[in-house]
Design an enzyme around this catalytic site. Structure first.
Site, short mmCIF file in Angstrom:
data_model
loop_
_atom_site.label_atom_id
_atom_site.label_comp_id
_atom_site.label_asym_id
_atom_site.label_seq_id
_atom_site.Cartn_x
_atom_site.Cartn_y
_atom_site.Cartn_z
N SER A 1 2.51 6.98 -8.45
CA SER A 1 3.79 6.82 -7.76
C SER A 1 4.56 5.66 -8.37
CB SER A 1 3.58 6.59 -6.26
OG SER A 1 2.93 5.35 -6.04
N ASP B 1 9.78 13.29 -0.29
CA ASP B 1 9.21 12.66 0.90
C ASP B 1 10.30 12.29 1.92
OD1 ASP B 1 6.80 12.99 -0.30
OD2 ASP B 1 6.34 10.85 -0.51
N ASP C 1 5.21 -2.36 2.41
CA ASP C 1 6.63 -2.12 2.63
C ASP C 1 6.97 -1.88 4.09
OD1 ASP C 1 7.50 -2.57 0.07
OD2 ASP C 1 7.46 -0.46 -0.54
N ARG D 1 13.29 -5.17 -0.48
CA ARG D 1 13.18 -4.64 0.88
C ARG D 1 14.10 -5.33 1.89
NH1 ARG D 1 12.01 -0.67 -1.94
NH2 ARG D 1 9.87 0.09 -2.01
#
Length: 408
Positions: free
Chosen positions: A181, A16, A127, A98
């Site tokens: 995922s 990705d 996110d 993050r």
């Protein structure tokens, strides 16, 4: 809006973000700088460098950094001083990573003269919010590019076609739909999507990445002692270790004993509910240990106030407000509470459970003389309790008297 000249991309080396890298080059004709963070996700990161070079990134524009110690010292540890749990259960493993990634993206943009940063978060998740709120808090003028909100690559087929058209290598196991995922770092592993999307179906065992099923864990319990200084773990079984090494070792212990599996349907900040399987072996042990040492070193007023602040603090982290003044204000209060949170906790690990069995500290507030069922040698006069109860009952008695008087 003018096209950016140089973009710093949060780059994993996976399919990705490799597609995003090439898309930035073709869509904007810009120079791309890649940043890959070693957060303890357990993957070899050198292939990310090779993949970036293959896609035309100059060696001086490839940043691969080991940030594990910074991650635990400056982000995980402050959060654990608060015993933070989102919606009562989630140890915030993805959320807390993050702000560190965003911080480095912004710093690298400044170092390299980039005018934008980019991330691979989708438009449905939390996110995107976390990355961007953190970035804007650190640099209000930074431009953030979120390809998933811009491009027309809306299916797996289109992504594969784009990759093939631009000679992006595709691993065989990436050509079909992955069963779920995964996001991982030193604190946890998060699994979401596809086979996990129906919350009425039990998650299959193969989802577990780092934790042994409790049923398969050792039949004998194992003891571990964790020592704290000012609310942070500093040693395991008497051996002083770095913050990241402590979490790594606790992960090994917890994983072996089936500790730290959470199946949660949570409320995302963007409004929808999502189901995730979280594996936080070391963090689950650490939370129990920190609670254990606070039991004897925090007074009730401080401890109860701190517990009342925790849900708000956890929500701020989950929603992406790590670099907000309100989180920093709460952190200052929490850190003050930890001034004397020193000592050692002994825990028993057994088939998915972690239980505090002993705790001791030079700063302990526990007084055997006051709580003993034996002769307390005058440490506590039980007659004092009568007046205490009368004063606290006064309000209740007045309410009951009024209710009796006005009944009917």
């Amino acid at each position: 809006m003018n096209a950016p000249k140089k973009v710093v991309l949060a780059y994993s080396g996976g399919l990705d973000t490799s597609i995003i890298l090439k898309w930035l080059q073709t869509e904007y004709g810009c120079e791309v700088v890649t940043f890959t963070a070693d957060l303890g996700q357990g993957e070899e990161l050198e292939p990310a460098r090779q993949k970036a070079e293959l896609l035309g990134i100059k060696p001086e524009n490839i940043y691969i950094e080991d940030v594990r110690e910074e991650f635990v010292r400056d982000f995980v540890n402050p959060m654990f001083r608060a015993n933070a749990l989102y919606e009562g259960e989630y140890l915030l493993g993805t959320s807390i990573a993050r702000p560190l990634i965003s911080k480095r993206l912004v710093e690298i943009a400044e170092e390299t003269g980039a005018d934008a940063i980019a991330h691979g978060a989708t438009g449905k998740g939390n996110d995107q919010v976390r990355f961007e709120l953190a970035a804007y808090a650190l640099n209000p003028d930074i431009r953030v590019i979120a390809p998933w909100r811009e491009w027309d690559l809306t299916s797996r087929t289109k992504l594969i076609e784009f990759a093939e058209a631009h000679q992006i290598p595709i691993a065989k196991n990436k050509r079909g739909e992955a069963p779920f995922s995964v996001d991982a770092n030193l604190l946890h592993t998060s699994s979401e999507g596809r086979v996990l999307e129906n919350p009425a179906e039990e998650a299959p065992d193969y989802v577990l990445q780092r934790i042994t099923r409790p049923e398969d864990a050792p039949d004998a319990p194992e003891m571990v002692e964790i020592t704290f200084e000012k609310g942070d773990a500093v040693a395991i079984d008497g051996e002083r270790l770095s913050p990241a090494t402590i979490l790594t070792r606790l992960n090994e212990l917890g994983g072996r004993h089936g500790i730290g599996i959470l199946d949660l349907v949570e409320n995302r900040f963007v409004g929808m509910k999502s189901r995730g399987i979280y594996e936080t072996p070391g963090g689950t042990i650490l939370l129990a240990a920190h609670r254990g040492i606070e039991q004897i070193t925090l007074d009730s007023g401080s401890g109860h106030l701190k517990d009342s602040l925790m849900p708000r603090y956890a929500e701020l982290i989950y929603n992406g407000f790590w670099f907000s003044p309100e989180r920093e204000m709460l952190q200052a209060a929490i850190d003050k509470s930890q001034d004397r949170v020193d000592g050692t906790v002994r825990l028993k690990l057994y088939k998915g459970s972690v239980r505090t069995v002993a705790r001791w500290s030079d700063n302990s507030l526990y007084s055997e003389a006051h709580v003993t069922f034996e002769d307390d040698a005058g440490a506590y006069d039980q007659k004092d309790a009568a007046g205490f109860i009368r004063l606290n009952a006064l309000r209740l008695k007045l309410l009951a008297t009024r209710a009796r008087r006005t009944k009917g």
